[in-house]
Design an enzyme around this catalytic site. Sequence first.
Site, short mmCIF file in Angstrom:
data_model
loop_
_atom_site.label_atom_id
_atom_site.label_comp_id
_atom_site.label_asym_id
_atom_site.label_seq_id
_atom_site.Cartn_x
_atom_site.Cartn_y
_atom_site.Cartn_z
N ARG A 73 0.84 -1.19 0.00
CA ARG A 73 0.00 0.00 0.00
C ARG A 73 0.88 1.24 0.00
NH1 ARG A 73 1.02 2.25 4.70
NH2 ARG A 73 1.30 0.99 6.57
N GLY A 74 0.27 2.38 -0.27
CA GLY A 74 0.98 3.64 -0.15
C GLY A 74 1.11 4.03 1.31
N GLY A 75 1.86 5.09 1.56
CA GLY A 75 1.99 5.59 2.92
C GLY A 75 3.19 5.02 3.65
N CYS A 79 -0.46 1.04 12.36
CA CYS A 79 -0.75 -0.19 13.10
C CYS A 79 -2.25 -0.44 13.14
CB CYS A 79 -0.17 -0.13 14.51
SG CYS A 79 -0.79 1.21 15.54
N LEU A 155 -8.51 2.19 4.65
CA LEU A 155 -8.45 3.13 5.77
C LEU A 155 -8.61 2.42 7.09
CD1 LEU A 155 -11.57 3.71 7.04
CD2 LEU A 155 -11.84 4.71 4.76
N CYS A 172 2.40 7.30 11.18
CA CYS A 172 2.50 7.60 9.75
C CYS A 172 3.80 8.33 9.41
CB CYS A 172 1.30 8.43 9.29
SG CYS A 172 -0.27 7.55 9.45
#
Length: 218
Positions: A73-75, A79, A155, A172
């Site tokens: 995934r991106g980012g 957790c 999300l 993040c």
Amino acid sequence: MNIVDLGLIGYAEAEAVQMQTLKSVTTEEQENTVYLLEHPRVITLGRQGGAENLHVDEQFLQSQSIDLVKTNRGGNITCHFPGQLVAYPIWRVEKRPGGMKKFFHDMEEAVIQTCAHFGVATRRRPGHPGVWVDEARKICSMGIGVKRWVTYHGLALNVGRDVSLFNMITLCGIQGATPTSLSAESGHDIAMKEAKHVFADEFRKAFADSALASSKTA
């Protein structure tokens, strides 16, 4: 759209479900699908990395039965844990007006309206995908993957009060960001079942234009 509640499910198992659904949605054998679920405690790293924002070593995580997973995934780092509502939209975005920018906007809108339902005012923070209570307190993280214009991952909205797993990471990868939750901000405990119900309704509203867009461009 199809919204499916997977309950409490391991990260690897949920990813396998996503990838299978991804194939079916890509070939249009299956309609756009959103999975709602909770994960056992796990720390995940995104495509941008995040290991540098992990405050404990892998041996400690193993001793606490906390998984560490590298994802596509991106980012950055985040957790998951029981008490956090995770939503994975497997969604065709090619025919949606606004493309990926609008997709993120609509995911954020579904969360913002869910929070509003429980009396919690939230906002977007430019340059930082997700939903915030203010400049520092983050209530929802987002990160997706895309294959052939179909999304996966999604999300994570903190619902329960216990967000202590975030103490093991820099949230993040953003210095100064702190986690908060619907229950903490609303001042009363919110049941996951109710949070899922409200979010599902708000997601349907935010993405109601998808069917119309598909029919107009078919």
